[in-house]
Structure formats: C-alpha cells, structure tokens
Design a protein around this motif. Structure first.
Motif, mmCIF file in Angstrom:
data_model
loop_
_atom_site.group_PDB
_atom_site.id
_atom_site.type_symbol
_atom_site.label_atom_id
_atom_site.label_comp_id
_atom_site.label_asym_id
_atom_site.label_seq_id
_atom_site.Cartn_x
_atom_site.Cartn_y
_atom_site.Cartn_z
ATOM 1 N N ARG A 108 0.840 -1.213 0.000
ATOM 2 C CA ARG A 108 0.000 0.000 0.000
ATOM 3 C C ARG A 108 0.867 1.253 0.000
ATOM 4 N N ARG A 109 1.916 1.236 0.814
ATOM 5 C CA ARG A 109 2.809 2.408 0.879
ATOM 6 C C ARG A 109 3.527 2.616 -0.454
ATOM 7 N N ALA A 110 3.973 1.538 -1.074
ATOM 8 C CA ALA A 110 4.670 1.660 -2.369
ATOM 9 C C ALA A 110 3.724 2.266 -3.412
ATOM 10 N N GLU A 111 2.488 1.799 -3.403
ATOM 11 C CA GLU A 111 1.517 2.346 -4.367
ATOM 12 C C GLU A 111 1.273 3.828 -4.096
ATOM 13 N N ALA A 112 1.045 4.147 -2.822
ATOM 14 C CA ALA A 112 0.717 5.542 -2.469
ATOM 15 C C ALA A 112 1.880 6.478 -2.785
ATOM 16 N N ALA A 113 3.093 5.967 -2.670
ATOM 17 C CA ALA A 113 4.277 6.815 -2.916
ATOM 18 C C ALA A 113 4.551 7.001 -4.410
ATOM 19 N N GLY A 114 3.889 6.191 -5.240
ATOM 20 C CA GLY A 114 4.082 6.347 -6.686
ATOM 21 C C GLY A 114 5.103 5.387 -7.288
ATOM 22 N N CYS A 115 5.430 4.311 -6.565
ATOM 23 C CA CYS A 115 6.327 3.305 -7.162
ATOM 24 C C CYS A 115 5.648 2.707 -8.388
ATOM 25 N N ARG A 116 6.472 2.327 -9.382
ATOM 26 C CA ARG A 116 5.899 1.890 -10.663
ATOM 27 C C ARG A 116 5.836 0.379 -10.821
ATOM 28 N N ALA A 117 6.469 -0.362 -9.903
ATOM 29 C CA ALA A 117 6.425 -1.831 -9.996
ATOM 30 C C ALA A 117 6.791 -2.418 -8.644
ATOM 31 N N LEU A 118 6.345 -3.663 -8.438
ATOM 32 C CA LEU A 118 6.730 -4.423 -7.247
ATOM 33 C C LEU A 118 7.659 -5.545 -7.693
ATOM 34 N N VAL A 119 8.814 -5.613 -7.068
ATOM 35 C CA VAL A 119 9.807 -6.636 -7.417
ATOM 36 C C VAL A 119 9.856 -7.634 -6.265
ATOM 37 N N ILE A 120 9.243 -8.794 -6.450
ATOM 38 C CA ILE A 120 9.191 -9.771 -5.349
ATOM 39 C C ILE A 120 10.441 -10.649 -5.412
ATOM 40 N N THR A 121 11.190 -10.637 -4.343
ATOM 41 C CA THR A 121 12.396 -11.478 -4.284
ATOM 42 C C THR A 121 11.992 -12.873 -3.822
ATOM 43 N N VAL A 122 12.273 -13.865 -4.676
ATOM 44 C CA VAL A 122 11.749 -15.209 -4.422
ATOM 45 C C VAL A 122 12.840 -16.225 -4.080
ATOM 46 N N ASP A 123 14.073 -15.748 -3.956
ATOM 47 C CA ASP A 123 15.171 -16.698 -3.690
ATOM 48 C C ASP A 123 15.652 -16.655 -2.236
ATOM 49 N N ALA A 124 14.838 -16.069 -1.354
ATOM 50 C CA ALA A 124 15.318 -15.904 0.022
ATOM 51 C C ALA A 124 14.260 -16.284 1.063
ATOM 52 N N PRO A 125 13.772 -17.556 1.035
ATOM 53 C CA PRO A 125 12.871 -17.974 2.122
ATOM 54 C C PRO A 125 13.600 -17.913 3.463
ATOM 55 N N ARG A 126 14.910 -18.148 3.406
ATOM 56 C CA ARG A 126 15.831 -17.888 4.519
ATOM 57 C C ARG A 126 17.074 -17.264 3.924
ATOM 58 N N LEU A 127 17.901 -16.702 4.779
ATOM 59 C CA LEU A 127 19.133 -16.100 4.253
ATOM 60 C C LEU A 127 20.177 -17.189 3.979
ATOM 61 N N GLY A 128 20.936 -17.023 2.900
ATOM 62 C CA GLY A 128 22.055 -17.921 2.648
ATOM 63 C C GLY A 128 23.055 -17.849 3.798
ATOM 64 N N ARG A 129 23.892 -18.888 3.878
ATOM 65 C CA ARG A 129 24.862 -18.953 4.983
ATOM 66 C C ARG A 129 26.074 -18.091 4.626
ATOM 67 N N ARG A 130 26.044 -16.860 5.107
ATOM 68 C CA ARG A 130 27.111 -15.901 4.787
ATOM 69 C C ARG A 130 28.121 -15.915 5.935
ATOM 70 N N GLU A 131 29.158 -16.667 5.718
ATOM 71 C CA GLU A 131 30.043 -16.962 6.846
ATOM 72 C C GLU A 131 30.847 -15.748 7.300
ATOM 73 N N ARG A 132 31.056 -14.797 6.386
ATOM 74 C CA ARG A 132 31.757 -13.574 6.826
ATOM 75 C C ARG A 132 30.928 -12.882 7.921
ATOM 76 N N ASP A 133 29.591 -12.831 7.711
ATOM 77 C CA ASP A 133 28.719 -12.163 8.683
ATOM 78 C C ASP A 133 28.587 -12.991 9.962
ATOM 79 N N LEU A 134 28.543 -14.314 9.790
ATOM 80 C CA LEU A 134 28.423 -15.193 10.967
ATOM 81 C C LEU A 134 29.642 -15.031 11.869
ATOM 82 N N ARG A 135 30.797 -15.010 11.228
ATOM 83 C CA ARG A 135 32.059 -14.900 11.978
ATOM 84 C C ARG A 135 32.112 -13.614 12.786
ATOM 85 N N ARG A 136 31.597 -12.547 12.195
ATOM 86 C CA ARG A 136 31.668 -11.245 12.874
ATOM 87 C C ARG A 136 30.511 -10.989 13.830
ATOM 88 N N GLY A 137 29.496 -11.885 13.793
ATOM 89 C CA GLY A 137 28.287 -11.594 14.560
ATOM 90 C C GLY A 137 27.640 -10.311 14.056
#
Ligand SMILES: Cc1cc2nc3c(=O)[nH]c(=O)nc-3n(C[C@H](O)[C@H](O)[C@H](O)COP(=O)(O)O)c2cc1C
Ligand SMILES: CCCCCCC(=O)C(=O)O
Length: 360
Positions: free
Chosen positions: A143-172
């Motif tokens: 609703r907010r995207a529509e009201a703000a005037g966005c022209r499309a919705l891009v649904i990201t479908v490859d992230a039901p969970r986050l990939g295992r990004r070990e650099r981030d895991l290591r650093r917390g």
C-alpha cells in the motif's frame, strides 16, 4: 594519483572507506562463495563476435523497461542498508539513478523511508518486496509503495531464509544503532540490531520474519491486491520461468542474489538463455550478478535480457563519494556500453542480437 577509471578501481577505493563489518556484508557471498566467483568467471568465458563496417557514428543506449523510457539498460539493483556505505544511503543512490535517467529499485530493507526516495525529483522507483510471514506487514508495504508512486513491485523469491554468509556469521554482524530498516515496523526491525557472540542478526531476522511457506499462490495474492506490475527476482530455471509467466508477472530477474543465497548455483548469465527461451517473449527478462563492464551488459542483452541490474559497484561508488560516486559508476558503465556497441557494430540496443556471443 589518477582519476578512478573503472568499477574495479572503485572496489579498491571503497575498501579503504568502509569498516570491516560493512565491507564483508557488502562483498560477501554464501558458504564457499563459488557462485559469487562464477558470476564473474562466466562473463569471462563468453566471447564476442563483432561486426565491422557498420555506421556507428551515433550509438544510442536508451531503451524501455516496463514501458518506461530509460537512458540505458542499466538499472539499480535493490540493496538493503545503504547507510552502511554513506550517511545519505539510498537517498544518494536514488538521486544518482534519477540523474542518470534510470530505474532505482528500493529494497524492503532500505535504511531510508520509501516515501522519501519516491520524492526525489525525476525518480522512477520500483519497490522490492520481501514476503513476510505476517501478511499485514507485506500488505502495508504494498500500500505504501503504491501511495508513494512506485511503478512496480519486485518480489524477491530466492530468500525464504538467508544464505549462509560466513563472513557475517564470523563477525556476529548486526546493524549499528544509528541505522534502521526504515520501512519495517519497529516490532519487526528491532532484532536486526541484536549483536551476538556469533551468528548474523539479519539471518536471524529473516528466519523469524520471512515467509518460508511462500509459493506461486503468494505471488498470485500480491497480484490480486495490487494493480502494479509484478516482477519476480531470483529465477534461474526454465521450469520456474514458465510458472512465473503463467502467474502473469510482467518481468523476471534472472538472479542468484549476487551469490549470497544458494551457493553452487550456476552463474546468472549462464541461466539467462534457458529463461529467455522458456518465456518466449511473454514477459520482460532482466539479469543481475557480476555485471562490472559495458561488455558484460552487451553480453546479457545479446542473450535476450532487456536490461541488467547492478549491485555492489553502486555501493562502492556510494562509499567513495556519495551521490556523485554512484552517478560516476553508472556513467562509466553506460560509456563502456556505448563503446562496446560501437566496436561490435550495434549502434542501437535493438540491434544487439544472439549472434554477438559465443559460449565455450
Ligand atoms: C549488500 C547487498 C544487499 C542486498 N540486498 C538485497 C535486498 O534487500 N533485496 C534483494 O532482492 N536483493 C538484495 N541484494 C541482491 C542484489 O539485488 C543483486 O541481486 C546482486 O547484488 C547482484 O549482484 P552484483 O552485486 O554482483 O551486481 C543485495 C546485495 C548486496 C550486495
Ligand atoms: C533481514 C534479512 C534482510 C536481507 C538483507 C538484504 C539482502 O537481501 C542481502 O542480500 O543482504
């Protein structure tokens, strides 16, 4: 010291501007980072077959995406938390995209409110949507995207969970206190700041908030609640491309999330031909992942992409010089594309065809 000449030099310059946590979050891929490397390597394996003695006095990079004219087929990929790179964050990126005459895709995880991005003069904003288990959150974002005037919705479908990004895991890895996921309700965003001795706060947030049960029915639901064109981002196979087409999407982004989700998947540019063939012109197809040179853009167009999205290089530009840095990265890529079009005998985007590339 010479002026920065290409995107690789922006990468090196950005490293010197960023703290180690932000650098690793931006640069990193999942697990062994095989797909991250493949996204680049696959472009290197593809060879060009140029034509000569074509009049290339004027080369025109302009095209249209979802019926909107753009100065080049180079769009801004959605990326979260851009205030990690520069205090102006997504506001600078949106201004630069607007100045360059191209589309900005704002992430659900933006660190600036989408209404403020949509207010940038001349901007064409698409909104990237993560699917939340709590559908009220997803609905509110739509609703907010529509009201703000966005022209499309891009649904990201490859992230039901986050990939295992070990650099981030290591650093917390967790978000600093002065940076917010500005579009999320505070009840949902708070956990992004929970630093742990180990583990990534954003991975924990994704696991407790994203809808791992989302299916094509969820895409149909989004289409039923909004009249905006829907783009699905994260398709890598002909099978899913056909389902996307059947579900009535306006466009597909062939993407492996910049090598940040399932490691070991094929390079985006290698997946492109089967997706293009599967949709047979029934919807637009874009590509992202590893685009660093104008010749990469040319190769993607030759294989049937209507446009590419660029990710990390814009964060490098942002870190080095804010809006001007993002603008320069977009300019460099567009200039390289125009030169590559001239040197390959394709003075218009519409003349870039399949015969221009050879796979090994
Ligand atoms: C730091 C960072 C944050 C990202 N955030 C998002 C996001 O919020 N939503 C999304 O769909 N993709 C996100 N992506 C993936 C990009 O949209 C894009 O698919 C990828 O970066 C393209 O690859 P490249 O960085 O090699 O150009 C992110 C990527 C990076 C590097
Ligand atoms: C809470 C999870 C957010 C994901 C962050 C943005 C993103 O997609 C990324 O690749 O990083």
């Amino acid at each position: 010291m010479h002026a920065i000449l290409n995107l690789h030099e922006y990468e090196a310059a950005a490293r010197a501007c960023l703290g180690a946590g932000a650098w690793d979050y931006f640069q990193g891929g999942s697990e062994d980072e095989l797909t991250l490397a493949e996204n680049r390597a696959a472009f290197g394996r593809m060879k060009l077959r140029p034509r000569v003695l074509v009049d290339v006095t004027a080369c025109d990079t302009s095209t249209r995406v979802l019926d909107v004219p753009v100065a080049s087929p180079i769009l801004v990929a959605p990326m979260g938390f851009q205030r990690l790179a520069h205090a102006d964050g997504e506001l600078a990126t949106t201004r630069a995209a607007s100045g360059a005459g191209t589309v900005m895709v704002a992430s659900t995880m933006a660190s600036v409110r989408l209404e403020d991005l949509a207010a940038v003069p001349g901007s064409t904003l698409w909104f990237q949507l993560y699917l939340f288990r709590d559908r009220a959150i997803t609905m509110d974002l739509v609703r907010r995207a529509e009201a703000a005037g966005c022209r499309a919705l891009v649904i990201t479908v490859d992230a039901p969970r986050l990939g295992r990004r070990e650099r981030d895991l290591r650093r917390g890895f967790a978000l600093p206190d002065d940076l917010r996921a500005a579009n999320l309700p505070p009840s949902s965003a708070g956990r992004l700041h929970e630093a742990g001795a180990s583990g990534s706060a954003i991975a924990r947030h994704a696991q407790s908030n994203f809808d791992a049960g989302a299916t094509w029915e969820t895409v149909a639901w989004i289409r039923s609640i909004s009249t905006l064109p829907v783009v699905v981002k994260g398709i890598l196979t002909a099978e899913d491309a056909k389902l996307a087409r059947a579900s009535g999407v306006a466009a597909i982004v062939v993407s492996n999330h910049g090598g940040r989700q399932l490691d070991g998947v094929l390079a985006a540019i290698e997946a492109l031909p089967e997706v293009v063939e599967a949709v047979a012109g029934g919807c637009e197809v874009y590509l992202d992942g590893g685009v660093r040179r104008g010749t990469d853009v040319l190769k993607a167009l030759a294989l049937g992409a209507r446009a590419v999205l660029v990710g990390r290089p814009l964060l490098w530009g942002l870190a080095v010089d804010g809006e001007a840095g993002v603008r320069r990265v977009l300019e460099l890529l567009r200039d390289e594309l125009a030169l590559a079009m001239a040197l390959s005998g394709r003075p218009q985007v519409a003349r870039v065809d399949r015969s221009l590339v050879k796979f090994p």
